[in-house]
Design a protein around this motif. Structure first.
Motif, mmCIF file in Angstrom:
data_model
loop_
_atom_site.group_PDB
_atom_site.id
_atom_site.type_symbol
_atom_site.label_atom_id
_atom_site.label_comp_id
_atom_site.label_asym_id
_atom_site.label_seq_id
_atom_site.Cartn_x
_atom_site.Cartn_y
_atom_site.Cartn_z
ATOM 1 N N GLU A 175 0.844 -1.190 0.000
ATOM 2 C CA GLU A 175 0.000 0.000 0.000
ATOM 3 C C GLU A 175 0.882 1.243 0.000
ATOM 4 N N GLY A 193 -0.152 4.418 -0.295
ATOM 5 C CA GLY A 193 -0.743 5.584 0.368
ATOM 6 C C GLY A 193 -0.805 6.811 -0.519
ATOM 7 N N TRP A 247 -0.459 8.784 2.788
ATOM 8 C CA TRP A 247 -1.401 8.627 3.899
ATOM 9 C C TRP A 247 -1.650 7.138 4.105
ATOM 10 N N GLY A 248 -1.348 6.628 5.277
ATOM 11 C CA GLY A 248 -1.663 5.237 5.590
ATOM 12 C C GLY A 248 -0.915 4.239 4.743
ATOM 13 N N ASP A 302 1.873 6.860 11.643
ATOM 14 C CA ASP A 302 1.488 6.699 10.250
ATOM 15 C C ASP A 302 2.639 7.154 9.362
ATOM 16 N N ARG A 340 -11.541 11.004 3.748
ATOM 17 C CA ARG A 340 -10.794 11.491 4.901
ATOM 18 C C ARG A 340 -10.669 13.003 4.776
#
Length: 567
Positions: free
Chosen positions: A22, A24, A127-128, A151, A212
């Motif tokens: 991932e 992000g 992000w994340g 994070d 978000r």
């Protein structure tokens, strides 16, 4: 996902990323890229000619916007994704130097001084995202924020700020998670060591398809002065719609809505909350409420229920039949029974929660978040017992009288129950330390459910409009200024009276409006508030977005509430 080994490569070679890694990536819309570049230009000047870096440049949108605003700047970009970095280089041509790199490997860009000396950073960090490095490796590299819950974006913020030269400037596009309790260490790191020039809370919907909220943070690399003020503003729902439709410019929204707060205020708060919605006119009343507060959580034992979603989906180990709660996204799962590692998508799925509430052998009633209302409770499910691998927590606790607080949803929803039932992970429970405190749960419930506390929570947290996946945490609840009364004092007698009426209110399912307003008057008396203060309470609730919790609590006449002080 943590991958502790990274394939060695030359600086411009593609990085070998694991399957399902991932990244992000949240690509920046042009209007936002332009605005953050304008913010940099305001502080650097249009003729600034230093090195400007984007450490996670993606397709180069931010660097392209920076080039328009700061044409003399020397642009550098890095990204872990080879396709993205190549696209950025093609787009920017000779105006920028782009490399395929994992910038987290270089928390100190001093090692790269032969390439650039960053005087400014412009960044929309991942992000994340998954990280290619273990927590231990990150700490070895010097990341102080690689501790507890963190994070990917917080690591990029730390790396970027440390890398800046002199009194360099950085502008970041971050998720609204920066305001949440679990990121207090990130806020403290920034507020203690750097001068924050602007915090802009733009809300949800800025990135299409990303549920978000978005925050823009403008920071200078210099220790903050005690008197330094931060420019802050929030986009209202109406303003955000106008910005997204092109009818309002972010710069105009800023001029209409911004105000200033002292940075030292953030540091004086125990959780370093960035309470940007609190204006000077609010501070006196909020301080009075806080002065009455106490360590109420010291008088209770707290926890939460079964670590399982309300659907009750679990993955079953093919080797030993132990189960693991189904992950929110596909990933490798390690069986706690035998240690077998398997990918979640290759494991059998079972459902151990049933929405049929008719009593079944081997099942127990289950309370989930949506079952908890303000002073009210239902029980919509039951959970299968004795499933190997599931931690059911304490069965004894599930039969005690306890305060239940819903984690998810807008606002504060809580009740007290004696019902024998399990609860799941989005329900926090509290039981008193001693029998002498049996009234205490009902007292806390009355304060927690009051309009006074709701208004306080709205102002301090900024959670005054709908967002995807809203929630509170035990830390959020602990920080609420609920007085912890001492036996024999007036506040103790006030608390006992609040508890008495709340107990009656709970028996009525929270439907008795007269009793509800009586409790409100007692809570106002607890904090020594007057009718002018209650006008403020109503104003704060009415200013918030018209959602169910706000509508339900805004319909009251503050002047007609009888403020009670127990002798």
């Amino acid at each position: 996902m943590l991958i502790t080994k990274l394939e060695r490569r030359t600086e411009d070679a593609a990085i070998s990323l694991p399957v399902s890694f991932e990244k992000g990536q949240v690509y920046t819309p042009r209007f936002l890229a332009t605005w953050v570049a304008v913010l940099l230009k305001e502080h650097l000047g249009e003729q600034w000619s230093g090195d400007l870096v984007d450490p996670a440049c993606g397709d180069g949108e931010l660097l392209d916007a920076a080039f328009e605003q700061l044409p003399a700047a020397k642009l550098f970009g890095m990204d872990i994704d080879a396709e993205a970095s190549q696209a950025a280089q093609t787009r920017l041509g000779g105006s920028a130097v782009i490399k395929t790199e994992d910038m987290l490997l270089s928390p100190s860009v001093k090692k790269r001084r032969q390439s650039f000396n960053p005087g400014a950073v412009i960044s929309n960090p991942p992000w994340g995202a998954d990280t290619l490095h273990s927590t231990g490796r990150l700490r070895t590299l010097g990341y102080s924020l690689a501790n507890g819950q963190f994070d990917s974006w917080s690591l990029f913020v730390e790396m970027s700020l440390k890398a800046l030269e002199g009194e360099g400037m950085a502008v970041f596009i971050l998720p609204d998670a920066i305001f949440s309790p679990e990121h207090a260490s990130t806020r403290s790191f920034i507020a203690e060591n750097y001068t924050v020039e602007m915090i802009a809370r733009l809300g949800e919907g800025i990135f299409k398809g990303v549920y978000r909220g978005t925050t823009v943070l403008l920071v200078r690399k210099s220790k903050p002065k005690l008197t330094h003020v931060v420019e802050v503003f929030r986009l209202s729902k109406t303003q955000r719609a106008a910005v997204l439709s092109g009818d309002l410019d972010l710069q105009d929204a800023r001029k209409n809505s911004s105000h200033q707060v002292r940075q030292s205020r953030f540091l004086s708060d125990r959780g370093c909350r960035w309470d940007i919605d609190v204006r000077k006119s609010d501070q006196n009343l909020l301080s009075r409420i806080e002065a009455s507060g106490g360590s109420w959580t010291d008088l209770v034992v707290s926890g939460r229920g079964v670590e399982l979603s309300k659907r009750g989906l679990v993955k079953v180990c093919r080797n030993c039949a132990y189960v693991t709660p189904a992950p929110t996204r596909p990933r490798e799962v390690t069986c706690q029974g035998c240690g077998l590692v398997a990918h979640s998508e290759q494991m059998a799925t079972q459902q151990i929660v049933d929405t049929d509430t008719k009593k079944q052998p081997g099942f127990m009633p289950l309370i989930v978040g949506e079952d908890i209302g303000r002073y009210a409770l239902s029980c919509s499910r039951q959970i299968k017992l004795n499933v190997p691998g599931i931690n059911y927590k304490s069965h004894e606790l599930y039969s005690q009288e306890r305060l239940l607080v819903r984690k998810t949803g807008v606002g504060l929803k809580a009740t007290v129950t004696k019902k024998t039932a399990a609860s799941n992970q989005v329900v926090f429970h509290y039981v008193p330390l001693t029998k002498e405190l049996n009234f205490f749960l009902y007292y806390v419930l009355g304060v927690l459910s009051s309009r006074v506390m709701f208004a306080y929570h709205l102002r301090k947290s900024g959670e005054n409009e709908w967002r995807s996946h809203p929630y509170v945490t035990p830390k959020t609840l602990k920080e609420l200024p609920i007085p912890a009364p001492k036996s024999g004092t007036q506040s103790w007698r006030q608390a006992v009276e609040i508890a008495s009426r709340v107990k009656r209110h709970v028996r009525n399912g929270g439907r008795n409006r007269k009793l509800d307003l009586e409790i409100e008057g007692l809570v106002a008396g607890l904090y020594d508030l007057n009718h002018s203060d209650l006008d403020w309470v109503k104003q704060v609730i009415c200013e918030a977005q018209s959602l169910e919790p706000m509508r339900a609590l805004s319909k009251f006449d503050s002047q007609s509430i009888k403020i009670e002080m127990v002798p």
